[in-house]
Each structure stands twice: as C-alpha cells, then as structure tokens.
Scaffold this motif. Structure first.
Motif, PDB file in Angstrom:
ATOM      1  N   PRO A  56      -9.127   0.117  -3.751  1.00 17.44           N
ATOM      2  CA  PRO A  56      -9.170   1.396  -4.274  1.00 17.44           C
ATOM      3  C   PRO A  56      -7.889   2.312  -4.028  1.00 17.44           C
ATOM      4  O   PRO A  56      -7.322   1.885  -3.074  1.00 17.44           O
ATOM      5  N   PRO A  57      -7.901   3.397  -4.371  1.00 17.58           N
ATOM      6  CA  PRO A  57      -6.958   4.344  -4.200  1.00 17.58           C
ATOM      7  C   PRO A  57      -6.587   5.155  -3.121  1.00 17.58           C
ATOM      8  O   PRO A  57      -5.447   5.713  -2.838  1.00 17.58           O
ATOM      9  N   LEU A  58      -7.462   5.119  -2.077  1.00 15.13           N
ATOM     10  CA  LEU A  58      -7.347   6.099  -1.068  1.00 15.13           C
ATOM     11  C   LEU A  58      -6.111   5.846   0.036  1.00 15.13           C
ATOM     12  O   LEU A  58      -5.478   6.620   0.262  1.00 15.13           O
ATOM     13  N   ILE A  59      -5.948   4.458   0.119  1.00 13.72           N
ATOM     14  CA  ILE A  59      -4.869   4.216   1.014  1.00 13.72           C
ATOM     15  C   ILE A  59      -3.485   4.326   0.305  1.00 13.72           C
ATOM     16  O   ILE A  59      -2.481   4.721   0.887  1.00 13.72           O
ATOM     17  N   GLY A  60      -3.509   4.372  -0.943  1.00 13.21           N
ATOM     18  CA  GLY A  60      -2.111   4.759  -1.796  1.00 13.21           C
ATOM     19  C   GLY A  60      -2.056   6.115  -1.643  1.00 13.21           C
ATOM     20  O   GLY A  60      -0.993   6.662  -1.499  1.00 13.21           O
ATOM     21  N   LEU A  61      -2.864   7.091  -1.635  1.00  9.68           N
ATOM     22  CA  LEU A  61      -2.778   8.407  -1.378  1.00  9.68           C
ATOM     23  C   LEU A  61      -2.374   8.743   0.042  1.00  9.68           C
ATOM     24  O   LEU A  61      -1.497   9.718   0.129  1.00  9.68           O
ATOM     25  N   LEU A  62      -2.942   7.867   0.975  1.00 10.77           N
ATOM     26  CA  LEU A  62      -2.169   8.265   2.269  1.00 10.77           C
ATOM     27  C   LEU A  62      -0.641   8.000   2.550  1.00 10.77           C
ATOM     28  O   LEU A  62       0.075   8.354   3.026  1.00 10.77           O
ATOM     29  N   TYR A 122       0.774  -1.157  -0.059  1.00  6.16           N
ATOM     30  CA  TYR A 122       0.059  -0.018  -0.233  1.00  6.16           C
ATOM     31  C   TYR A 122       0.946   1.237  -0.179  1.00  6.16           C
ATOM     32  O   TYR A 122       0.156   2.206  -0.543  1.00  6.16           O
ATOM     33  N   TYR A 123       2.011   1.124   0.560  1.00  4.28           N
ATOM     34  CA  TYR A 123       2.805   2.435   0.527  1.00  4.28           C
ATOM     35  C   TYR A 123       3.468   2.671  -0.807  1.00  4.28           C
ATOM     36  O   TYR A 123       3.526   3.730  -1.228  1.00  4.28           O
ATOM     37  N   ALA A 124       3.824   1.318  -1.392  1.00  2.00           N
ATOM     38  CA  ALA A 124       4.171   1.299  -2.891  1.00  2.00           C
ATOM     39  C   ALA A 124       3.400   1.923  -3.981  1.00  2.00           C
ATOM     40  O   ALA A 124       3.729   2.497  -4.806  1.00  2.00           O
ATOM     41  N   GLN A 125       1.989   1.727  -3.626  1.00  3.23           N
ATOM     42  CA  GLN A 125       1.001   2.075  -4.621  1.00  3.23           C
ATOM     43  C   GLN A 125       0.934   3.934  -4.414  1.00  3.23           C
ATOM     44  O   GLN A 125       0.865   4.680  -5.388  1.00  3.23           O
ATOM     45  N   GLY A 126       1.515   4.414  -3.043  1.00  7.71           N
ATOM     46  CA  GLY A 126       1.671   5.785  -3.256  1.00  7.71           C
ATOM     47  C   GLY A 126       2.888   6.265  -3.905  1.00  7.71           C
ATOM     48  O   GLY A 126       2.899   7.499  -4.257  1.00  7.71           O
ATOM     49  N   ARG A 127       3.641   5.660  -4.658  1.00  4.67           N
ATOM     50  CA  ARG A 127       4.606   5.792  -5.640  1.00  4.67           C
ATOM     51  C   ARG A 127       4.046   5.888  -7.145  1.00  4.67           C
ATOM     52  O   ARG A 127       4.792   6.116  -7.994  1.00  4.67           O
ATOM     53  N   HIS A 128       2.757   5.433  -7.106  1.00  3.23           N
ATOM     54  CA  HIS A 128       2.321   5.316  -8.515  1.00  3.23           C
ATOM     55  C   HIS A 128       0.676   5.730  -8.355  1.00  3.23           C
ATOM     56  O   HIS A 128      -0.067   4.797  -8.475  1.00  3.23           O
ATOM     57  N   LEU A 129       0.482   6.845  -8.123  1.00  6.69           N
ATOM     58  CA  LEU A 129      -0.706   7.472  -7.803  1.00  6.69           C
ATOM     59  C   LEU A 129      -1.627   7.056  -8.907  1.00  6.69           C
ATOM     60  O   LEU A 129      -1.121   7.493 -10.167  1.00  6.69           O
ATOM     61  N   ALA A 130      -2.779   6.438  -8.687  1.00  5.51           N
ATOM     62  CA  ALA A 130      -3.655   6.392  -9.709  1.00  5.51           C
ATOM     63  C   ALA A 130      -5.354   6.491  -9.160  1.00  5.51           C
ATOM     64  O   ALA A 130      -5.384   6.491  -7.920  1.00  5.51           O
ATOM     65  N   LEU A 131      -6.164   6.241 -10.066  1.00  2.26           N
ATOM     66  CA  LEU A 131      -7.531   6.294  -9.429  1.00  2.26           C
ATOM     67  C   LEU A 131      -8.191   5.007  -9.247  1.00  2.26           C
ATOM     68  O   LEU A 131      -9.225   4.754  -8.797  1.00  2.26           O
ATOM     69  N   GLY A 132      -7.087   3.807  -9.150  1.00  3.38           N
ATOM     70  CA  GLY A 132      -7.692   2.604  -8.719  1.00  3.38           C
ATOM     71  C   GLY A 132      -6.488   1.709  -8.798  1.00  3.38           C
ATOM     72  O   GLY A 132      -5.384   2.036  -9.549  1.00  3.38           O
TER      73      GLY A 132
END
Length: 509
Positions: free
Chosen positions: A52-58, A37-47
């Motif tokens: 879903p993307p909210l935890i990636g944004l955090l 989920y932290y890695a998703q924050g390096r690749h911000l997207a709508l999903g």
C-alpha cells in the motif's frame, strides 16, 4: 497514570526511539527494501505493486527534509515509540501498575521489535495499526461506547494503507468475537456502521487495485511460489518463541491471564486465531508481531500480580535484561562489518544457522546486514562511467537495474539528476514507472549477474564492455557486475519495448 508511572513511561518511550540510532554502526547503508520504499515517495500514487502507499508517502515527507538516512530511519523509530506508548496504555487498561509498565516496556524494547523499528519497511506500520486497533478494542470492552468501535475501524483502515496483512487481524477478530460472549456485536448496528466506515476509508486503494488488475493477488501468488510454500508450521511456531525469547514467560503468562478474564478473553482468542490463520496461509513468523504488544501488556499485569516481593520483581526484570543483551548484536549492526564478521566467527553463529541466507549457504554476516552494503559503491562506479560517455551516447543510454534494489539504490545515491532520470527497472513497481514510449541505443546494466545466454533482447547489442563490479566481499552485492551494452539493433529495441508493454498490460484493465 500517576507521576511515577508517567516518568517511567516517557523514559521507556524515549529510550525506544533513540536506541536504534545509538546502537547502529555508521558503516552500514540502508537496506535494499528501504531504497524501494523511499523511491516510491518520488512516485506518489494510491498503491504500488508490492505494498500500500502509506510508506511511500512517509518517504516523500522524508525527502522534504533532505532524504538523509536519519529522516528515513526516523519513521520506524517514531512509530516504534508510539507502539510502546500504546502498549503502556494497554497495561493500564488491564489494571497494571508501575511494575507491569516496566515489564511490558522492557519486552517491547528488548525483543524482535528492536530490528523491526530500525528498518524503513511496512512492518512498523502494520505493528502500530494492530496495536492501535487492540487499544480501541480494549476501550470498547471497558466503556461499551460505540465510538470506540468506529475508532477501531479507523485503526484497521490505517493498517490497510500500511500493509495488507491487516486482513489477518480482521478475520481473526471476527472469529474471536464468535468464540466469546461478544458475538452479540455481530447482530448489532454499531459494528456494521464501523465496518462501513472502514470500507469507505480503504475504498480509494481498492479502486486502485481494481484498475491495476489486483496486483495484491499477483504479489501474494508470487510470494507463495517463491517463498511461502517452503515455510513449515513448526518453524513458524519456533519463530514465535525466538522473537520473544527473553520475555517468552511474560507472553505465556499474559495469554493465560487473558483467557482467565471474562472481559478480555476475546484477546486470547484473537491471538490464537491470528496464529492459526497465518499458519494456514503459510505466513512468515514475523507477520504475527502486531499482536504481541497485547500479550506483553497482559503479561506485565499478570507478573505484577504473581510477584509480590520486591526482590522477586527485581530478579525477574534482571533476567529479562540478561537474556536480551546477547541477542542485541543479532538484531542491530553494532560493529563495523569486518569486526562483526570476526565476532560471528568467534561465537560460532554459522553452526546455529543464523548466517544462512536465502541461497541456503552460510556467509560471514547475517543476510540483512550484508544487504546494507555495496549500494553506494555500485552507484558511484556506474554514475562515474555514465558521466564519461559522450553527450550523444548519454542521450541514447538507459541505466537498467536488474531488480528493485539496484534501481532504487542508484536513484537514492545518484548526484546528477539527469543520470537519475535514466534509471529504469522492470522489477516490481519500477515497471509502472517506465514510460510507455521509450527509446535507447545503449544499456548500462547493474545486477547480480550478467544476463544469461539465450536472452533475446541482450543478444542484439554489437558490443559488451565490462565496466566494474562491487568489490565489498561482505556485501550481498559482492561481484555484482556493471556492464555497458553498446549499439542495439532495431530488433532488440522492438523486443524490449514489446516485452515491457506485455508486462505492464498485466496490471491494466
């Protein structure tokens, strides 16, 4: 709230926020899911493919503060404290006083939420959004103001951006309305305006889902095939009791109180329908955690009315604390891993099935705690080997994590940005982050075990070097190898590129 109630409420909220930081041992690393989920924050997207993307944004916000363990753990603790505050507001909405606030607060602090609000996973967003929705539903029942329905829709939309399981709440709410006098809402315009607001708020993610060929459906099918089909309804109900064992009588009393209330009976049906839908959908026990703040709030109100004598009230609160204390070491990693393993052996936890992992074998530590070790060791060994390679070899090497855990953890602990840029995986959302055009001659492999014989891509390398492995015997990653596959031929590269292209095509229109 009066001054005494406010002081108690803020004290409980601060305790809720601080407790995970105070009780967790620093020897433990992040959990494998947290790295993802932290890695998703390096690749911000709508999903993303899994969530879903909210935890990636955090996760991205945490990276602005350096991305240390504290700033990753900050979010579950913060939302846990916010969930407790909403629970206390629910208590006041039900007519509870100081003692009801205490009981509901203890229930939320000393139960399964202790683990959930320690992990950077979408569950804490799910629980918060359900509780927020319940708060606005209660406000509507008390005030009959249409704007509360609109806020309710906003809370459910927020839940959608956090975790798709909010659908269970939405469906159960519709059934609960049908089962009570509030069914008249279904033929009134304000509810449908609220539904339209909610739909508009989630539309960007729905569009992302559409253009990526509905990965939510793919993910749910994968979960059903690999995990959910093996869950029993008996175990599901048993988990509901075990998650709230110290306050189970409070939850039961709260449910009884809700069904006896003409105003709040809809919450009783909401709980029943959520459990029914989750069992029909083969959901895991913890999927229902979001509805229990309502039961704890109602249970506090019920117990406050049932116990008038001060001595009885103190006894009940003492029983909750006494029952909860032995469970805390099972919910948080209080000791260093070797000491925890010795404690588990001394308490005979193997005989209770608590140490049984997904492989159906008993181990020295609980699976979640074993999954919080070994990642830094694997990353350091892999990066050290990579740095020793000649520059020309580095340029032709990709670092392949066999699953999202290995790839995400290496990306988190990597010190060299160039090494980090070479990390790929074809597992989960990492698949979408692989460039459409990529070339390599060598693969530095990290995974649970070496690729099996017959895997055509891996058979096209000239040599295989055993680099190292995870040596932490208490880690779930114990003996996971690091291998260097050297000099692939043109056929091996073509097969890999075609395979990646085919996998990515499943998520493209």
């Amino acid at each position: 709230m009066d001054p005494n109630e406010k002081r108690l409420a803020w004290g409980l909220v601060l305790l809720k926020f601080a407790l995970p930081f105070l009780l967790s041992h620093p020897a433990f690393e992040l959990h494998r899911d947290e790295y993802l989920y932290y890695a998703q924050g390096r690749h911000l997207a709508l999903g993303y493919l899994e969530n879903p993307p909210l935890i990636g944004l955090l996760g991205w916000v945490s990276s602005l503060f350096g991305g240390g363990d504290f700033w990753i753990k900050f979010w579950p603790s913060l939302f846990g404290a916010a969930t407790l505050w909403l629970t206390l507001r629910l208590v006041k909405g039900f007519g509870g006083g100081l003692y009801a606030l205490l009981i509901a607060g203890l229930g939320l602090i000393l139960s399964a939420y202790l683990r959930v609000h320690f992990l950077f996973q979408p569950n804490f967003l799910d629980i918060f959004s359900w509780t927020l929705a319940s708060f606005f539903l209660q406000r509507y029942l008390l005030r009959q103001q249409h704007r509360d329905l609109y806020w309710l829709a906003g809370a459910l939309a927020f839940g959608w951006w956090g975790k798709y399981s909010v659908l269970f709440y939405v469906l159960a709410l519709l059934l609960a309305l049908l089962a009570t006098k509030h069914r008249v809402l279904l033929v009134r315009r304000p509810l449908w305006i609220a539904a339209a607001i909610g739909a508009a708020l989630v539309l960007p993610n729905l569009a992302w889902q559409y253009f990526h060929n509905w990965p939510l459906v793919h993910h749910m099918q994968e979960l059903r095939d690999t995990q959910l089909q093996y869950l029993s309804k008996t175990d599901f109900l048993k988990e509901q009791l075990l998650m709230f064992l110290p306050v189970s009588f409070v939850c039961i009393g709260g449910l009884w109180w809700l069904f006896r209330s003409a105003t709040f009976r809809v919450f009783g049906f909401l709980y029943v329908f959520i459990l029914a839908l989750l069992m029909l959908g083969s959901g895991k026990g913890y999927y229902a955690l979001g509805i229990y703040p309502v039961l704890l709030a109602a249970g506090g109100r019920w117990l406050e009315g049932a116990l008038r004598a001060r001595a009885l009230r103190l006894t009940a609160a003492g029983v909750i604390v006494a029952l909860a204390l032995p469970a805390i070491p099972l919910l948080l990693p209080l000791q260093a891993p070797p000491a925890m393993a010795a404690t588990n052996e001394r308490w005979g936890l193997k005989d209770m099935g608590i140490l049984r992992w997904e492989d159906q074998k008993d181990h020295a530590l609980q699976q979640d705690f074993a999954d919080m070790q070994g990642w830094r060791e694997l990353t350091e060994k892999t990066e050290r080997y990579f740095q020793r390679l000649p520059d020309s070899t580095k340029a032709g090497t990709v670092v392949f994590g066999r699953n999202y855990g290995f790839a995400s953890a290496m990306a988190y602990y990597a010190k060299d940005p160039y090494f980090r840029s070479r990390i790929i995986s074809d597992n989960g959302t990492h698949l979408l982050w692989i460039p459409d055009r990529f070339h390599y001659r060598h693969i530095l492999f990290v995974g649970e075990e070496a690729p099996p014989p017959g895997d055509v891509v891996w058979e096209h390398f000239a040599r295989i070097h055993v680099v190292d492995s995870c040596t932490n015997a208490l880690s779930r990653q114990y003996r996971s190898p690091i291998l260097f596959f050297e000099q692939t031929d043109s056929t091996g590269l073509r097969l890999a590129v075609e395979g990646i292209r085919e996998m990515k095509a499943k998520f493209r229109r």
